[in-house]
Design an enzyme around this catalytic site. Structure first.
Site, PDB file in Angstrom:
ATOM      1  N   ALA A  66      52.095  43.645  31.692  1.00 40.30           N
ATOM      2  CA  ALA A  66      53.455  43.158  31.475  1.00 40.30           C
ATOM      3  C   ALA A  66      53.606  41.794  32.116  1.00 40.30           C
ATOM      4  O   ALA A  66      52.837  41.419  33.002  1.00 40.30           O
ATOM      5  CB  ALA A  66      54.468  44.120  32.077  1.00 40.30           C
ATOM      6  N   CYS A  67      54.620  41.047  31.653  1.00 40.31           N
ATOM      7  CA  CYS A  67      54.963  39.797  32.329  1.00 40.31           C
ATOM      8  C   CYS A  67      55.464  40.120  33.730  1.00 40.31           C
ATOM      9  O   CYS A  67      56.151  41.111  33.945  1.00 40.31           O
ATOM     10  CB  CYS A  67      56.048  39.051  31.566  1.00 40.31           C
ATOM     11  N   THR A  68      55.114  39.279  34.681  1.00 36.11           N
ATOM     12  CA  THR A  68      55.521  39.493  36.058  1.00 36.11           C
ATOM     13  C   THR A  68      55.884  38.162  36.703  1.00 36.11           C
ATOM     14  O   THR A  68      55.182  37.172  36.520  1.00 36.11           O
ATOM     15  CB  THR A  68      54.390  40.144  36.885  1.00 36.11           C
TER      16      THR A  68
END
Length: 241
Positions: free
Chosen positions: A24-26
């Protein structure tokens, strides 16, 4: 080393993170010794996002690119941004040290036009804060007292799919905020403990720990704005998920 050189170095390092394998984007804010603060994010999106570095100077006349009642302003700070699909600011830092990042959030529901409130395209939402504010506190205070509506649009290459994004802010002091549109209402979560933000669920169901920097799990495209006519930089690679 000049401030803008440091900004360029920081964003170049962040761009390198975009190739890292992740689920996921973080976005992460690091609170280091002697007041050192670093913000980084990865972009874990399965479609090519045609990203470039954009450089924006101070004094640019801006508008919200959302049709009638679009917000208007003049940029107070220069900034360096990473574009998404070359139509939107997705990540960036201004010369005062404010960072802004857009991340995916499935629960996002933008407001319906009420016919009165000023409007702003999702494509320029992050850039507005980079243009106008030096700190997270300034940005949050303004947003609470000057309401405006954000207008989404289709994700390029995905007809009928509106971009459901939330916005993270951080600054040189280590302060953080997360702005989410849930059921048409803007929720602002402002706390230094919001150090780690990813995709889903909304922040409304997660509370930060006091001073330790909780692991918070709640934040990519948009009505297009014109690409800057100032400086065009080399593209940043994007990974897939």
């Amino acid at each position: 080393m000049s401030r803008f050189t440091r900004i360029l170095s920081t964003l170049t390092a962040v761009a390198a993170l975009l190739t890292a394998e992740a689920q996921a984007c973080t976005r992460v804010v690091y609170h280091g010794p002697e007041g050192r603060t670093l913000t980084g994010r990865n972009m874990d999106f399965k479609d090519p996002m045609v990203s470039n570095f954009w450089v924006f100077p101070r004094g640019m006349k801006r508008n919200g690119a959302a049709g009638p009642r679009s917000s208007e302003w003049t940029s107070k700070f220069g900034s360096l941004a990473v574009s998404g699909y070359d139509i939107s600011t997705v990540d960036g830092m201004n010369e005062a040290g404010l960072n802004a990042s857009l991340l995916w959030l499935n629960a996002t529901k933008f407001p319906k036009d009420d016919g009165t409130t000023p409007r702003m395209s999702l494509a320029v939402w992050a850039q507005f804060f980079l243009d106008q504010f030096a700190t997270v506190s300034e940005a949050v205070e303004y947003t609470r007292t000057h309401p405006f509506q954000v207008v989404s649009g289709e994700v390029p290459g995905r007809p009928g799919s509106l971009a459901p994004l939330h916005l993270t802010l951080s600054d040189f002091t280590g302060d953080s905020a997360v702005l989410e549109w849930i059921d048409g209402k803007l929720n602002i979560h402002h706390n230094r403990a919001y150090q780690v933000v990813t995709n889903d669920p909304p922040m409304t169901i997660i509370s930060p720990t006091k001073d330790t920097g909780a692991r918070l799990i709640p934040s990519n495209s948009f009505p297009a704005v014109d690409a800057p006519k100032t400086v065009s930089c080399a593209p940043a690679s994007m990974s897939t998920r």
